[in-house]
Design a protein around this motif. Structure first.
Motif, PDB file in Angstrom:
ATOM      1  N   ASP A 119       0.865  -1.346  -0.004  1.00 53.04           N
ATOM      2  CA  ASP A 119      -0.110  -0.037   0.001  1.00 53.04           C
ATOM      3  C   ASP A 119       0.825   1.222  -0.007  1.00 53.04           C
ATOM      4  O   ASP A 119       1.494   1.621   1.003  1.00 53.04           O
ATOM      5  CB  ASP A 119      -0.682   0.051   1.286  1.00 53.04           C
ATOM      6  CG  ASP A 119      -1.752   1.086   1.282  1.00 53.04           C
ATOM      7  OD1 ASP A 119      -1.455   2.298   0.868  1.00 53.04           O
ATOM      8  OD2 ASP A 119      -2.828   0.796   1.739  1.00 53.04           O
ATOM      9  N   LEU A 120       1.068   1.883  -1.128  1.00 55.84           N
ATOM     10  CA  LEU A 120       2.084   2.959  -1.330  1.00 55.84           C
ATOM     11  C   LEU A 120       1.744   4.172  -0.396  1.00 55.84           C
ATOM     12  O   LEU A 120       2.607   4.791   0.115  1.00 55.84           O
ATOM     13  CB  LEU A 120       2.214   3.381  -2.765  1.00 55.84           C
ATOM     14  CG  LEU A 120       3.451   4.271  -3.122  1.00 55.84           C
ATOM     15  CD1 LEU A 120       4.739   3.531  -2.901  1.00 55.84           C
ATOM     16  CD2 LEU A 120       3.254   4.568  -4.748  1.00 55.84           C
ATOM     17  N   ALA A 121       0.186   4.705  -0.208  1.00 55.79           N
ATOM     18  CA  ALA A 121      -0.103   5.686   0.506  1.00 55.79           C
ATOM     19  C   ALA A 121       0.077   5.365   2.090  1.00 55.79           C
ATOM     20  O   ALA A 121       0.797   6.406   2.753  1.00 55.79           O
ATOM     21  CB  ALA A 121      -1.639   5.793   0.537  1.00 55.79           C
ATOM     22  N   ARG A 122       0.080   4.219   2.628  1.00 54.51           N
ATOM     23  CA  ARG A 122       0.275   3.745   3.967  1.00 54.51           C
ATOM     24  C   ARG A 122       1.990   3.680   4.047  1.00 54.51           C
ATOM     25  O   ARG A 122       2.428   4.378   5.311  1.00 54.51           O
ATOM     26  CB  ARG A 122      -0.078   2.497   4.205  1.00 54.51           C
ATOM     27  CG  ARG A 122       0.217   1.837   5.611  1.00 54.51           C
ATOM     28  CD  ARG A 122      -0.270   0.338   5.535  1.00 54.51           C
ATOM     29  NE  ARG A 122       0.504  -0.552   4.860  1.00 54.51           N
ATOM     30  CZ  ARG A 122       0.251  -1.742   4.689  1.00 54.51           C
ATOM     31  NH1 ARG A 122      -0.520  -2.450   5.595  1.00 54.51           N
ATOM     32  NH2 ARG A 122       1.185  -2.364   4.001  1.00 54.51           N
ATOM     33  N   SER A 123       2.523   3.381   3.133  1.00 49.84           N
ATOM     34  CA  SER A 123       4.118   3.249   3.270  1.00 49.84           C
ATOM     35  C   SER A 123       4.642   4.867   3.176  1.00 49.84           C
ATOM     36  O   SER A 123       5.392   5.391   3.876  1.00 49.84           O
ATOM     37  CB  SER A 123       4.659   2.606   2.094  1.00 49.84           C
ATOM     38  OG  SER A 123       5.974   2.831   1.878  1.00 49.84           O
ATOM     39  N   ARG A 124       4.138   5.659   2.458  1.00 49.43           N
ATOM     40  CA  ARG A 124       4.213   6.912   2.296  1.00 49.43           C
ATOM     41  C   ARG A 124       4.111   7.864   3.594  1.00 49.43           C
ATOM     42  O   ARG A 124       4.967   8.755   4.119  1.00 49.43           O
ATOM     43  CB  ARG A 124       3.575   7.807   0.967  1.00 49.43           C
ATOM     44  CG  ARG A 124       4.125   9.102   0.867  1.00 49.43           C
ATOM     45  CD  ARG A 124       3.097   9.767   0.014  1.00 49.43           C
ATOM     46  NE  ARG A 124       3.599  11.204  -0.382  1.00 49.43           N
ATOM     47  CZ  ARG A 124       3.775  12.295   0.259  1.00 49.43           C
ATOM     48  NH1 ARG A 124       3.179  12.248   1.434  1.00 49.43           N
ATOM     49  NH2 ARG A 124       4.355  13.368  -0.265  1.00 49.43           N
ATOM     50  N   ARG A 125       2.939   7.461   4.379  1.00 52.89           N
ATOM     51  CA  ARG A 125       2.709   7.938   5.580  1.00 52.89           C
ATOM     52  C   ARG A 125       3.886   7.542   6.446  1.00 52.89           C
ATOM     53  O   ARG A 125       4.221   8.549   7.391  1.00 52.89           O
ATOM     54  CB  ARG A 125       1.225   7.689   5.997  1.00 52.89           C
ATOM     55  CG  ARG A 125       1.121   8.417   7.516  1.00 52.89           C
ATOM     56  CD  ARG A 125      -0.585   8.159   7.702  1.00 52.89           C
ATOM     57  NE  ARG A 125      -0.778   8.466   8.934  1.00 52.89           N
ATOM     58  CZ  ARG A 125      -0.985   7.643   9.954  1.00 52.89           C
ATOM     59  NH1 ARG A 125      -0.731   6.369  10.039  1.00 52.89           N
ATOM     60  NH2 ARG A 125      -1.180   8.202  11.314  1.00 52.89           N
ATOM     61  N   PHE A 126       4.321   6.347   6.694  1.00 54.04           N
ATOM     62  CA  PHE A 126       5.249   5.861   7.416  1.00 54.04           C
ATOM     63  C   PHE A 126       6.489   6.688   7.354  1.00 54.04           C
ATOM     64  O   PHE A 126       7.130   7.269   8.196  1.00 54.04           O
ATOM     65  CB  PHE A 126       5.291   4.290   7.400  1.00 54.04           C
ATOM     66  CG  PHE A 126       6.542   3.810   8.356  1.00 54.04           C
ATOM     67  CD1 PHE A 126       5.954   3.449   9.718  1.00 54.04           C
ATOM     68  CD2 PHE A 126       7.809   3.536   7.693  1.00 54.04           C
ATOM     69  CE1 PHE A 126       6.993   2.965  10.544  1.00 54.04           C
ATOM     70  CE2 PHE A 126       8.552   2.953   8.701  1.00 54.04           C
ATOM     71  CZ  PHE A 126       8.339   2.506   9.987  1.00 54.04           C
TER      72      PHE A 126
END
Length: 140
Positions: A14-21
């Motif tokens: 999940d790129l959005a979840r990864s970006r947030r992290f």
């Protein structure tokens, strides 16, 4: 051949979840973003987060998991280790090992990113960090 690594690419689900992290947790800024990949300019190399299915297609190989290695983020002071781990845990990270002092010195703990990639958050008094963020071997 020159002794260097130019890019580390992590397969993510999940790129959005990864970006947030990475953006909200570590405070890193992407230098390039597309719907399936994000690159972060590090101190001397690039870190990429790429949708796992796209990375697998590019490698022409099925991924086998993220358990046999760890990445490390060194901090300048012992006190920073736990605060970084706590911040990352609030942003989807999973604690792997609470911060403690290993037998060889320093202070460290482990946290997994939302896709299971292990990160060691460490302070090592024998590895100085330059103002640019470069870590050098300082033990003799």
């Amino acid at each position: 051949m020159q002794q260097q690594i130019s890019c580390v690419t992590l397969g993510v689900f999940d790129l959005a979840r990864s970006r947030r992290f990475y953006v909200d947790g570590f405070g890193w800024k992407p230098v390039f973003e597309q719907p399936d990949i994000i690159f972060y300019q590090m101190n001397g190399l690039m870190l990429g987060t790429w949708l796992a299915k796209e990375l697998e297609a590019d490698m022409q190989r099925t991924a086998t998991g993220a358990s046999a290695f760890s990445l490390a983020h060194n901090v300048a002071a012992r006190e920073e280790v736990q605060s970084v781990i706590d911040r990352l845990a609030k942003l989807g990270g999973r604690l792997l090992r609470p911060a403690d002092a290993p037998p060889h010195g320093g202070f460290r703990g482990y946290i997994a990113d939302p896709d299971g990639h292990a990160w060691e958050i460490a302070w090592n008094p024998g590895w100085p960090i330059s103002p640019e963020g470069y870590v050098t071997w300082g033990l003799t």
